[in-house]
Design a protein around this motif. Structure first.
Motif, PDB file in Angstrom:
ATOM      1  N   LEU A 287     -31.332  14.522 -24.124  1.00 33.87           N
ATOM      2  CA  LEU A 287     -32.455  14.094 -24.958  1.00 33.87           C
ATOM      3  C   LEU A 287     -32.048  12.952 -25.895  1.00 33.87           C
ATOM      4  O   LEU A 287     -32.739  11.928 -25.972  1.00 33.87           O
ATOM      5  CB  LEU A 287     -32.975  15.284 -25.775  1.00 33.87           C
ATOM      6  N   TRP A 290     -31.325  10.073 -23.839  1.00 38.26           N
ATOM      7  CA  TRP A 290     -32.516   9.841 -23.010  1.00 38.26           C
ATOM      8  C   TRP A 290     -32.154   9.591 -21.556  1.00 38.26           C
ATOM      9  O   TRP A 290     -32.238   8.480 -21.027  1.00 38.26           O
ATOM     10  CB  TRP A 290     -33.381   8.700 -23.543  1.00 38.26           C
ATOM     11  N   ASN A 294     -39.230  10.168 -17.805  1.00 34.90           N
ATOM     12  CA  ASN A 294     -40.382   9.990 -18.695  1.00 34.90           C
ATOM     13  C   ASN A 294     -40.504  11.201 -19.607  1.00 34.90           C
ATOM     14  O   ASN A 294     -39.765  12.182 -19.456  1.00 34.90           O
ATOM     15  CB  ASN A 294     -41.668   9.797 -17.881  1.00 34.90           C
ATOM     16  N   GLU A 295     -41.448  11.145 -20.528  1.00 35.54           N
ATOM     17  CA  GLU A 295     -41.622  12.232 -21.497  1.00 35.54           C
ATOM     18  C   GLU A 295     -42.120  13.512 -20.826  1.00 35.54           C
ATOM     19  O   GLU A 295     -41.751  14.610 -21.250  1.00 35.54           O
ATOM     20  CB  GLU A 295     -42.598  11.799 -22.602  1.00 35.54           C
ATOM     21  N   ALA A 298     -39.177  15.393 -19.533  1.00 36.32           N
ATOM     22  CA  ALA A 298     -38.395  15.969 -20.637  1.00 36.32           C
ATOM     23  C   ALA A 298     -39.083  17.213 -21.200  1.00 36.32           C
ATOM     24  O   ALA A 298     -38.428  18.229 -21.469  1.00 36.32           O
ATOM     25  CB  ALA A 298     -38.198  14.934 -21.735  1.00 36.32           C
ATOM     26  N   SER A 412     -42.217   9.586 -31.156  1.00 33.83           N
ATOM     27  CA  SER A 412     -42.204   9.867 -29.720  1.00 33.83           C
ATOM     28  C   SER A 412     -40.862  10.475 -29.334  1.00 33.83           C
ATOM     29  O   SER A 412     -39.806  10.011 -29.788  1.00 33.83           O
ATOM     30  CB  SER A 412     -42.441   8.575 -28.934  1.00 33.83           C
ATOM     31  N   SER A 414     -39.292  10.267 -26.644  1.00 29.93           N
ATOM     32  CA  SER A 414     -38.463   9.328 -25.894  1.00 29.93           C
ATOM     33  C   SER A 414     -37.719   8.361 -26.815  1.00 29.93           C
ATOM     34  O   SER A 414     -36.793   7.676 -26.388  1.00 29.93           O
ATOM     35  CB  SER A 414     -39.329   8.526 -24.913  1.00 29.93           C
ATOM     36  N   LYS A 415     -38.131   8.304 -28.095  1.00 29.41           N
ATOM     37  CA  LYS A 415     -37.481   7.397 -29.053  1.00 29.41           C
ATOM     38  C   LYS A 415     -36.416   8.104 -29.907  1.00 29.41           C
ATOM     39  O   LYS A 415     -35.822   7.480 -30.785  1.00 29.41           O
ATOM     40  CB  LYS A 415     -38.547   6.800 -29.987  1.00 29.41           C
ATOM     41  N   LYS A 417     -33.575   8.898 -29.023  1.00 26.37           N
ATOM     42  CA  LYS A 417     -32.308   8.197 -28.764  1.00 26.37           C
ATOM     43  C   LYS A 417     -32.119   7.060 -29.761  1.00 26.37           C
ATOM     44  O   LYS A 417     -30.995   6.745 -30.159  1.00 26.37           O
ATOM     45  CB  LYS A 417     -32.276   7.659 -27.340  1.00 26.37           C
TER      46      LYS A 417
END
Length: 545
Positions: A287, A290, A294-295, A298, A412, A414-415, A417
């Motif tokens: 996580l 990343w 995609n989200e 995850a 988000s 995904s952010k 990271k």
């Protein structure tokens, strides 16, 4: 009288196994099956044991594995079954195979899905069947206990079955001395606490001598048998049996089987918990780095493990201060040990914090994933307060300075990271700005990251050297300390008295050196824009180092 290893290999699930070494030793006699949890401890072996292990404590230590094999052979054990290959022990070393062949000691590997219980029960059953002549042994009871193992029953079921078989109240206390089950019997809290105290009093005796102990309850006057659950010297808990004044030999056999069943059930639970912890750690590592497409992917993976990661919005990273590591010449092994100590301490300190999602270690750093506290301001403020509190308590408790970096707030998953990367940059910039423990918020120092991130270190070092070159050349020719003095002036905000104090020289000497610096550079480094250049160069030099 037992069975041979060759005969054991004809019994499922060893029929699925493969003898990878020591085939000339298949005639060795198997009189019992044992789980090898502490590989180097052999003084309790009686000979004839078929040992089962995953080598998880020595999976990466080939020399220890060879030592264990030699010890098993010297103790007249019959063979070694290696389980769960690929989880801890990635593969069987060639040296181990060569040694086993040399000493004719059978080494067997089984498919990774085979549990210890699957092997122990049928082999033990076969040995018992061979011994049944002339032994007053209740095979029905033994089969019942074996079936409990075979069916992978839990502690509750084992204790309930023993309680029903003995017609007595039976309790089980785990390694933390918590009462996990009373076998469906109603037991008063006061009596449970009295038993707990007796276990604490006798725990060393349990571990050292593996003895059963009978106590008399001060509350009820009944006798209580305390049975330590120990497998290969490792303590897993205690079975307490109430009112044991009339136990028979067959009852003691039932107790012995149940004791072993409890130990195996605990071991299996430990193994599963370790595997789950490992899977969760791998997920959070993926996580913050990343490693997802995609989200949706995850979130789906998190859902399968019942992890709620949707509210994670910020990363706080803790690192032992770099200058402390260098000045104390701490090697990587000791550094890892210190990080683990601090990690366990931090877990204890923040265990009641509702805004913490997860805490982990990675690359000798402690990483805390923080949930959204309502908005960006509240979350960052919470992280800053938490960081400051941890810095102070770690410094006091361990006398070890740490650097803490706080990444930016993210909306988000995904952010996340980005927040992790920013926390590392905050530590790096903070180390350059402060020569002590610090909790640096990336939001504050982001402007510096724009200047320094991605810079060519070789080019940066060359540029810094050019700035100080006139002074360094003069120092080399005249054995002076102008470069040191200018850097001290920069670090002390050009306060002459403070520099004199730090360099242990007179204030006038500082002024004389400063005049010489101006003469050589042909400008005053305290004046704008030169001061800005030298201040940035000093910070950059620390970051490059």
């Amino acid at each position: 009288m037992g069975i041979t290893v060759k005969e054991a290999l004809k019994i499922w699930p060893l029929t699925l196994g493969q003898v990878i070494a020591g085939k000339n030793g298949l005639d060795r006699e198997v009189t019992s099956v044992s789980v090898l949890e502490i590989p180097k401890e052999t003084k309790w072996f009686k000979g004839g044991e078929l040992q089962i292990s995953a080598f998880y404590t020595i999976a990466n230590d080939v020399e220890s594995q060879l030592e264990v094999l030699n010890n098993l052979n010297k103790s007249n054990c019959s063979g070694l079954v290696l389980c769960h290959i690929g989880h801890w022990l990635k593969s069987v070393p060639q040296k181990l195979i060569q040694l086993a062949n040399k000493i004719n000691f059978p080494v067997i590997i089984v498919p990774e899905h085979i549990a210890y219980i699957d092997i122990i029960t049928p082999i033990t059953d076969a040995i018992l069947n061979k011994k049944k002549q002339g032994i007053n042994y209740d095979l029905e009871t033994i089969h019942k206990m074996a079936n409990i193992l075979l069916d992978n029953k839990n502690i509750d079921h084992i204790i309930y079955s023993l309680s029903k078989s003995l017609n007595k109240s039976v309790l089980f206390f785990n390694i933390k001395n918590e009462c996990l089950t009373t076998g469906n019997n109603q037991i008063s809290e006061k009596l449970i606490n009295e038993i707990k105290e007796s276990i604490l009093t006798n725990v060393n005796r349990f571990i050292d001598k593996n003895e059963y102990i009978i106590i008399t309850s001060q509350l009820t006057g009944i006798s209580i048998l305390l049975v330590p659950v120990i497998i290969n010297t490792k303590y897993y808990g205690t079975i307490a049996i109430l009112n044991v004044s009339n136990l028979k030999n067959i009852d003691m056999m039932k107790i012995a089987e149940s004791k072993y069943a409890c130990g195996l059930a605990v071991i299996e639970n430990i193994r599963l918990n370790e595997l789950r912890s490992s899977v969760i750690l791998n997920y959070y590592t993926d996580l913050i780095q990343w490693n997802f497409s995609n989200e949706i992917q995850a979130m789906q993976k998190a859902s399968t493990m019942n992890l709620n990661v949707s509210r994670i919005s910020l990363i706080l990273t803790i690192e032992i201060f770099k200058s402390y590591i260098h000045s104390n010449k701490i090697n990587n092994f000791d550094l890892q040990a210190k990080i683990n100590e601090i990690y366990n301490y931090v877990i204890e300190k923040i265990k009641t914090e509702k805004s913490i999602n997860y805490i982990m270690t990675l690359n000798n750093k402690i990483i805390i994933l923080i949930n959204d506290c309502g908005n960006d301001t509240k979350t960052i403020t919470y992280a800053q307060r938490l960081g400051n509190r941890l810095i102070n308590s770690i410094q006091i408790y361990f006398n070890t300075p740490v650097a803490i970096g706080i990444g930016n707030y993210q909306t988000s998953i995904s952010k996340i990271k980005n927040s992790y990367h920013e926390s590392l940059l905050a530590i790096k910039i903070g180390n350059a700005l402060f020569n002590k423990s610090h909790c640096t918020n990336f939001q504050i120092v982001e402007i510096l990251s724009l200047l320094f991130e991605g810079i060519d270190t070789r080019q940066a070092s060359s540029a810094i050297k050019k700035l100080f070159e006139p002074l360094e050349r003069y120092d080399a020719e005249n054995n002076s300390a102008l470069t040191l003095t200018l850097k001290a002036l920069i670090n002390c905000n050009f306060k002459t008295s403070l520099v004199a104090e730090k360099l242990f020289i007179h204030r006038n000497t500082v002024l004389q050196r400063k005049n010489k610096i101006i003469e050589l550079l042909q400008f005053d480094p305290e004046e704008f824009p030169y001061r800005l250049l030298y201040e940035l160069a000093t910070i950059l030099e620390k970051m490059v180092d």
